[in-house]
Design an enzyme around this catalytic site. Structure first.
Site, PDB file in Angstrom:
ATOM      1  N   GLN A   1       0.825  -1.204   0.000  1.00 47.47           N
ATOM      2  CA  GLN A   1       0.000   0.000   0.000  1.00 47.47           C
ATOM      3  C   GLN A   1       0.866   1.264   0.000  1.00 47.47           C
ATOM      4  OE1 GLN A   1      -2.060   0.672   3.729  1.00 47.47           O
ATOM      5  NE2 GLN A   1      -3.688   1.821   2.738  1.00 47.47           N
ATOM      6  N   GLY A   2       0.784   2.055  -1.069  1.00 45.84           N
ATOM      7  CA  GLY A   2       1.574   3.286  -1.159  1.00 45.84           C
ATOM      8  C   GLY A   2       0.736   4.514  -0.850  1.00 45.84           C
ATOM      9  N   TYR A   3       0.548   4.764   0.407  1.00 44.84           N
ATOM     10  CA  TYR A   3      -0.275   5.899   0.839  1.00 44.84           C
ATOM     11  C   TYR A   3       0.588   6.987   1.488  1.00 44.84           C
ATOM     12  CZ  TYR A   3      -5.146   4.268   0.217  1.00 44.84           C
ATOM     13  OH  TYR A   3      -6.360   3.893  -0.286  1.00 44.84           O
ATOM     14  N   SER A   4       1.119   6.679   2.713  1.00 48.57           N
ATOM     15  CA  SER A   4       1.836   7.697   3.490  1.00 48.57           C
ATOM     16  C   SER A   4       3.089   8.176   2.780  1.00 48.57           C
ATOM     17  CB  SER A   4       2.248   7.111   4.844  1.00 48.57           C
ATOM     18  OG  SER A   4       1.124   6.803   5.609  1.00 48.57           O
TER      19      SER A   4
ATOM     20  N   GLU B   1     -10.784  -1.144   5.705  1.00 48.83           N
ATOM     21  CA  GLU B   1      -9.613  -1.501   6.491  1.00 48.83           C
ATOM     22  C   GLU B   1      -9.948  -1.480   7.975  1.00 48.83           C
ATOM     23  OE1 GLU B   1      -6.422   1.263   5.927  1.00 48.83           O
ATOM     24  OE2 GLU B   1      -5.045   0.140   7.171  1.00 48.83           O
TER      25      GLU B   1
ATOM     26  N   SER C   1      -4.701   7.497  12.385  1.00 46.88           N
ATOM     27  CA  SER C   1      -4.418   7.432  13.824  1.00 46.88           C
ATOM     28  C   SER C   1      -5.726   7.527  14.605  1.00 46.88           C
ATOM     29  CB  SER C   1      -3.497   8.575  14.232  1.00 46.88           C
ATOM     30  OG  SER C   1      -4.244   9.785  14.255  1.00 46.88           O
TER      31      SER C   1
ATOM     32  N   GLU D   1      -6.558   9.563  16.750  1.00 50.40           N
ATOM     33  CA  GLU D   1      -7.031  10.943  16.811  1.00 50.40           C
ATOM     34  C   GLU D   1      -7.808  11.292  15.535  1.00 50.40           C
ATOM     35  OE1 GLU D   1      -3.955   9.906  17.669  1.00 50.40           O
ATOM     36  OE2 GLU D   1      -4.255  10.183  19.825  1.00 50.40           O
TER      37      GLU D   1
END
Lengths: 397, 379
Positions: A126-129, A244, A382, A384
């Site tokens: 997964q190439g997200y962050s 997810e 996260s 939060e």
């Protein structure tokens, strides 16, 4: 409303239980019991057995390879997998990109990618962050510029789990730099063997190589590998995040984790009594167990809602928050339970190593697992960010 | 496994919710509490006779709608949403629960009167020294001819000033905390030798200290077997504990909702305070507590008919969690309201008061963690 399983559900439970007992790989069991890191082949050995049986993707629609099981049958299945301490299947294909492809993809994309996800022939990442785009994912800067029938992609991704094994990756890339943050993003499927893709390991606190940096330099990606419309990739991203989050509750696995702590606490001595007789430790276990029951029944209520037509919605953020907190508390208690033997650093058995490692078996991975599990309240949005999502989408504030 | 409500259950909820919306707004409730009897008897009659609500959890043979624990739970949740002061818990859940369990002539005679709204039952079980130990009983019932003579002091008996009947725990043998020797009686609330000291409670009900002074009661007041009443008492108290948890779900849902509404309209620093992330996250935490309370209450309701040890573990897990949630949601509702939250003017403070009493009703969180541990975490 009733808790009992129907006769058909009990028969189903028997069937899956004996299937697991008869088919779970022996050698995988011993690798797990001794506390080793699992290799790609370890994961895939069980994946392939399930794929052959047709049980690899219970949550998928039947037409794409799902099992057609009811929500209760899926619940039974995950309970049985956890009770038998089976390794998990990698979520990147089955729970993430698979549902995006069968929901938003073209017929050609479905035909090309879904079989490899099911069989395990294609390992996905997964190439997200990105280094500058964590919680604020939409600020991502990896750029894809159209050039004929290709995009040319440049940028850097990070925290890419198991990219070292991956055949394919699904990436969020910016295709319109002038649009508002969420509007210029597209969803691309990139062959990890493409020229210009570099994977570099990041070693985490437990000493594991799980995550990576992925560098993309002048990588050519066919336009045919873009899922859904150009600049509408955020729609896929949001859909995927909700999917997810449900699996992330990990109730059945946490139940197994609580049982393991109880077993440790019955074995470990605390002065002249077993640790489990220590009222302070005992209270932590009971609080954990009761909170886990609350999570379990919240998930069951939400599955019942899903079965009556609602997809996983923003309330799945609740499951992510509570599920991840509980996973962390389990590792915290396990580390506390092993006492002195949390400290020795066990690096696995070397070649020809025949000395017994230091301390009891159950202590070897207590600290590394505790360190590693700090990730659960950080990844997948996260906790939060999950609270922001509930505030906005559920509470309307 | 199935988590859906039946059509009848949905109908019960909707009917009751509509009725309470019309009759139980905050001002009406305040007037009931301020009246001389501390309640509006017309509401109870309407619940019984117009809505058939008091029969929802009794079998059709008994003149009810054929429901059980789930119906009690959803009715209690709706009552909690308006912090109703109706004696449903005492009369239907506890009194009705005991009668359903023992059956026989007394049950056949009294249950139809419960369903009609003619009977109100108060549960006299607590004693000054007993705390949450149901076997710690000093009240005695001595055999006297065909009947018994009661002596002792029962504490904080909710709904006693309104009651036609008292459901009383007493010792027919054994020492103060013995498991054996406990009996359960259903007696006329106005029998000779019963002295009541009535008072209002902080959460809007009426209650009494009850003194039995050689109160003579007939033999058929005994429910179940003499001296072997503790398992029955534990069972109905478990059922009542879950019912109170269901009530708490209604109370805390309203505390949360009221807090959201207030935060949206309260302006400080030039904007609604609902825009502040620290308050948003707190309200999300309140939401999660409410949802988990609902989940635990559903779980425990569905386990009430399991064997005693499993039932008790489930009920204690539920109450431990719900007690803590009630405290968390209540305290944060008041904090988010600021000064106005601690006045009598707004409904929110009254919801907080009921939530606070629920925390310890039938056992504090600590009591229930202890019981859960004794049952499930042996050395």
């Amino acid at each position: 409303m009733q808790l009992e399983f129907s006769p058909a559900e009990i028969a189903f439970q028997k069937e899956v239980r004996s299937f697991i007992a008869e088919n779970y790989p022996e050698n995988l069991r011993s690798v797990q019991d001794e506390g080793h890191d699992l290799s790609k082949e370890d994961f895939l050995s069980w994946h392939r057995i399930l794929a052959k049986k047709g049980w690899i993707a219970p949550a998928w629609p039947v037409e794409y390879g799902g099992t057609g099981w009811t929500a209760t049958e899926r619940f039974i299945w995950s309970e049985e997998l956890a009770a038998a301490d089976c390794v998990g299947t990698m979520p990147f294909g089955l729970s993430m990109v698979g549902p995006v492809i069968y929901t938003f993809g073209t017929p050609e994309q479905k035909a090309k990618f879904l079989p490899g996800i099911l069989s395990g022939d294609d390992w996905w990442c997964q190439g997200y962050s990105e280094p500058g785009a964590g919680s604020d994912l939409a600020s991502l800067r990896t750029k894809a510029v159209r050039d004929g029938d290709d995009y040319v992609v440049n940028g850097q991704k990070t925290w890419t789990t198991m990219a070292q094994h991956a055949d394919w990756g699904f990436f969020l890339v910016r295709t319109d730099s002038d649009a508002k943050a969420q509007e210029g993003i597209s969803f691309l499927l990139i062959d990890m063997k493409s020229p210009g893709v570099t994977v570099r390991p990041i070693i985490t606190l437990g000493g594991e190589h799980e995550v990576n940096e992925v560098w993309l330099e002048e990588v050519r990606v066919p336009v045919a590998n873009r899922v859904y419309e150009e600049n509408k990739g955020w729609t896929c991203a949001k859909f995927l995040l909700a999917h997810e989050r449900t699996g992330i509750a990990a109730v059945a696995r946490s139940k197994r984790g609580v049982e393991k702590i109880k077993a440790i606490a019955r074995t470990e001595q605390d002065g002249d009594r077993p640790l489990i007789a220590n009222p302070f430790f005992k209270r932590k276990i009971s609080e954990l167990e009761i909170d886990l029951t609350a999570l379990e029944f919240t998930e069951l209520r939400s599955l019942a809602g899903e079965a009556s037509g609602k997809g996983p919605g923003p309330e799945s953020s609740l499951l992510k928050i509570k599920g991840s907190e509980i996973q962390q508390r389990i590792t915290e208690l396990a580390l506390e339970a092993v006492g002195h033997y949390g400290a020795p650093y066990f690096r696995g058995f070397g070649e020809g190593d025949n000395e017994h490692p230091i301390g009891p078996d159950y202590a070897h991975r207590a600290a590394p697992t505790y360190f590693n599990t700090r990730k659960t309240t950080i990844y997948g949005g996260s906790n939060e960010i999950q609270r922001n999502i509930i505030a906005k989408m559920v509470l309307g504030i | 496994m199935d988590f859906s409500y039946t059509e009848t259950q949905d109908m019960i909820r909707e009917t009751l919710s509509r009725f309470l919306a019309d009759t139980y707004d905050f001002d009406s409730r305040s007037k009931m509490i301020a009246s001389s009897s501390g309640r509006d008897p017309g509401i109870w009659k309407a619940l019984a006779q117009d809505l058939g609500m008091l029969g929802a959890s009794f079998s059709e043979d008994q003149g009810g709608l054929g429901g059980g624990h789930l119906e009690n739970a959803l009715i209690m949740e709706e009552l909690g949403k308006v912090i109703a002061i109706e004696p449903y818990l005492q009369t239907v859940v506890l009194g009705g629960g005991a009668l359903k369990a023992v059956g026989g002539a007394v049950a056949d005679a009294v249950i139809p009167e419960i369903i009609n709204g003619n009977v109100i039952i108060a549960f006299a079980y607590a004693e000054p020294q007993g705390r949450y130990n149901l076997a710690n009983i000093r009240t005695t019932a001595k055999k006297d001819g065909a009947g018994y003579v009661l002596n002792g002091h029962k504490s904080v008996v909710y709904a006693a000033p309104w009651a036609t009947h008292l459901l009383v725990t007493a010792r027919t043998g054994g020492a103060t905390s013995d498991v054996n020797g406990v009996s359960l009686f259903l007696i006329d609330a106005n029998a000779k030798g019963i002295v009541r000291r009535d008072y209002p409670t902080v959460d809007g009900f009426q209650a009494s200290e009850i003194y039995f002074e050689n109160a003579a009661i007939p033999a058929d007041a005994l429910l179940g077997d003499e001296g072997a009443g503790l398992p029955l008492i534990e069972r109905i108290v478990d059922e009542a504990t879950v019912a109170v948890c269901a009530e708490s779900c209604g109370v805390t849902a309203k505390l949360h909702q009221g807090t959201l509404e207030y935060a949206r309209q309260r302006n400080q620093f030039g904007q609604p305070i609902s825009r502040f992330q620290v308050l948003q996250h707190r309200m999300v935490d309140m939401f999660m507590e409410v949802e988990q309370s609902k989940s635990m209450t559903t779980m425990a309701t569905l386990k009430l008919d399991l064997p005693a040890a499993e039932r008790m573990a489930a009920v204690s897990a539920c109450k431990a969690k719900v007690s803590r949630s009630a405290k968390f949601v209540g305290q944060n509702a008041i904090q988010t309201h600021g000064g106005i939250g601690i006045t009598q003017e707004l409904a929110i403070g009254h919801f907080f008061k009921r939530a606070t009493m629920i925390e310890n009703q039938f056992g504090s969180a600590d009591h229930h963690y202890d019981r859960f541990e004794r049952l499930t975490l042996a050395d």
